[in-house]
Scaffold this motif. Structure first.
Motif, short mmCIF file in Angstrom:
data_model
loop_
_atom_site.label_atom_id
_atom_site.label_comp_id
_atom_site.label_asym_id
_atom_site.label_seq_id
_atom_site.Cartn_x
_atom_site.Cartn_y
_atom_site.Cartn_z
N TYR A 254 0.99 -1.18 -0.01
CA TYR A 254 -0.11 0.01 0.09
C TYR A 254 0.82 1.37 0.04
CZ TYR A 254 -3.16 3.90 1.48
OH TYR A 254 -3.96 4.81 1.56
N SER A 255 1.93 1.38 0.96
CA SER A 255 2.66 2.50 1.12
C SER A 255 3.59 2.92 -0.34
CB SER A 255 3.73 2.06 2.05
OG SER A 255 4.79 1.50 1.69
N THR B 196 3.44 6.67 3.26
CA THR B 196 2.92 5.94 1.94
C THR B 196 2.76 7.01 0.98
OG1 THR B 196 0.65 6.89 2.84
CG2 THR B 196 1.32 4.55 3.83
N ASN B 227 8.15 2.28 5.77
CA ASN B 227 8.80 2.46 4.52
C ASN B 227 9.59 3.61 4.43
OD1 ASN B 227 9.36 2.63 1.62
ND2 ASN B 227 7.22 2.17 0.96
#
Lengths: 284, 289
Positions: A254-255, B196, B227
């Motif tokens: 998703y990120s 994100t 991330n």
């Protein structure tokens, strides 16, 4: 059939569900539109676009008072229910505060002097893409600084022409949420199994009940939090449509702006079954 | 008086978790929950209500069928497509009515009146560390920006009365009227984002919004370790746009445990990396310029 994907709380996974549901149905050759109704912060196009089909502005009228003609009677000020017209009779001053104007037209009807002219203002854009020959994506997006996304949401939904339409709703329970969900036949509420998720799910459910709308729930990040949300489903006989586990692979996919049904195809089956479940619940 | 609004653009990035942490760190502050549609701060701060007041969010038009002659003129005037013929009579859709009152003014039979939408409420409360102002928008009501304004104004009034040095505003998501109302006349906006693509995209729009109102913004990247690549992109973008990233918070599932126990993460696990980072951020924000 129109299906809205909504939630009270933001960030529960509405866009995750709507984009992956779209991709799954698209691969099954459905005639399909996906409309991004979160016009304040649209995100669908971070995940899927296609060939750009068109960009259309959504306009509204902002009144301006011609001081040459204005007799300073104050009727426009009196008619404006949004307090958008400042009127200072002794100073001979009448002015429109454009940010507060809802474009209702009352001031024009009120003015006996024909002193109000209309200027056009751009509220936002409707951008459409062909994902392939049978499916399209439509994004509503307001300009930064515009107060209400509702006119853009209504236009975006109007322009969706396919047999099945998925509406990615804005969060909350007020006018943007209502403008989206009232135009749907069935609503998927997305929540997470946390106290915040449950609290806001109850608010969204109460709103939909008042609107006389049928809905079911998807639990995202299942495994986090506690079981209270499930107890609430049982007590209130709310259908649980699907659970998506809390999984770092999903979060990572998703990120990056990717779809889990593309990257982790095991999830396709879950999304494929979803639509049949909804049809049988909705008895359409 | 230092007035800080916590905003994000995208929902679910951690505004309330951060606001609750600040609220349990400071003494003599007033906190306002300006997410009046889906307010959550009370779940952590468990405030005790001192006062409770009704709030009129707007008006809705209602037809008196004993007077309506079916001329349909109101339908022509309504700019919100809220009036139509349903089962062969003129019908106003409650959800589409914007409350402009024009139909009521032009009706020759005086058959349309306006009723107040007064099911929303706002509260003044006390919690374990200070004062709190919060509200509940009635389901489906419009004009949440107006209620946000009320919460913000009352927060400021109570801060003045109590000589509080600090106001924290827990903001709503988005960039529309509730978000605009929440940041009106604050001194600092703290933008909470996540690594994100969508969090990054939404952060840029809300930074734009704060810039439009000449409000200085700082950025916090929550769950930065989910991330690292996007985190780096956000930091890069902030550097080239003259914005300071005042902190990065790791993902910690204890945040949810704390929430379940109605505690802020600072109270629940003060020694954790996330708590230490929040304390550091709070110090920077409340240092005298």
């Amino acid at each position: 059939m129109k299906i809205a994907v909504a939630s009270g709380k933001g960030g529960t996974g509405k866009t995750l569900i709507s984009t992956n549901l779209f991709r799954t149905l698209e691969l099954e050759k459905a005639e399909l539109s996906l409309v991004d109704c979160d016009a304040e912060e649209p995100n669908v196009s971070q995940f899927i676009t296609g060939n750009l089909k068109g960009v259309n502005p959504v306009m509204s009228n902002i009144p301006e008072i011609d001081e040459e003609r204005c007799s300073f009677c104050g009727r426009c000020h009196e008619y404006c229910n949004y307090h958008a017209i400042v009127f200072l009779p002794t100073a001979g001053y009448t002015k429109v505060i454009s940010e507060l104007c809802h474009d209702c037209g009352a001031c024009i009807i009120a003015c006996p002097d024909n002193a109000i002219k209309l200027n056009e203002r751009q509220l936002g854009l409707i951008t459409s893409f062909d994902s392939n020959d049978h499916s399209e994506i439509i994004e509503g997006c307001i300009s930064v600084g515009v107060y209400s996304p509702v006119p853009v949401i209504k236009e975006a939904i109007k322009s969706a022409i396919k047999e099945t339409v998925i509406l990615d709703s804005p969060p909350g329970i007020s006018c943007p949420f209502v403008a989206t969900t009232t135009r749907a036949d069935y609503i998927i509420l997305v929540t997470e199994p946390t106290p915040f998720g449950l609290n806001d799910l109850k608010l969204a459910a109460e709103t939909l009940t008042r609107l006389n709308k049928k809905f079911g729930v998807i639990v995202n990040r299942a495994g986090l939090g506690n079981r209270e949300v499930y107890q609430w489903f049982e007590e209130n006989k709310i259908p649980l449509l699907l659970e998506i586990p809390f999984d770092r692979e999903i979060a990572r996919t998703y990120s990056q702006g990717k779809l889990i049904t593309d990257e982790l195809p095991g999830y396709r089956k879950a999304f494929s079954g979803l639509i049949n479940k909804i049809i049988s619940l909705n008895t359409l | 008086m230092n007035q800080i609004a916590i905003i994000s653009g995208k929902g679910g990035t951690g505004k309330t978790v951060l606001s609750a942490s600040f609220a349990t760190l400071a003494t003599n502050l007033v906190i306002g929950d300006c997410d009046v549609e889906a307010s959550n701060l009370h779940l952590i701060l468990t405030p005790e209500k001192i006062t409770e007041e009704k709030f009129v969010t707007g008006h809705k038009a209602v037809i008196d069928y004993n007077k309506c002659n079916g001329c349909e003129e109101c339908i022509q005037y309504c700019r919100f497509d809220a009036i139509s013929i349903l089962n062969s009579r003129v019908t106003i859709s409650v959800t589409d009515c914007d409350g402009c009152k024009l139909c009521s003014r032009i009706c020759s039979e005086k058959a349309i009146s306006m009723t107040e939408s007064d099911n929303s409420q706002w509260f003044m409360s006390k919690y374990r560390k200070g004062n709190m102002v919060h509200a509940r928008l009635a389901p489906g009501e419009e004009n949440s920006g107006k209620l946000v304004n009320k919460v913000r104004e009352e927060t400021r009034r109570i801060a003045r009365e109590n000589k509080s040095e600090l106001i924290i505003i827990d903001g709503p998501p988005g960039t529309g009227c509730p978000a605009i109302s929440a940041i009106t006349s604050v001194s600092t906006a703290v933008v909470v984002t996540e690594p994100t693509c969508s969090g990054f995209h939404d952060m840029k729009r809300v930074v734009d919004l704060a810039n439009n109102f000449n409000i200085r913004s700082y950025v916090i990247i929550n769950k930065y370790d989910l991330n690292p690549t996007v985190t780096e992109q956000i930091e890069q973008w902030c550097r080239s746009n003259g914005l300071t990233v005042i902190g990065k918070l790791p993902f910690d599932s204890n945040v949810i445990e704390a929430m379940i126990n109605s505690k802020s993460i600072i109270e629940w696990d003060p020694q954790s990396e996330i708590s230490k980072s929040i304390i550091r951020i709070f110090r920077i924000l409340t240092e005298k310029d």
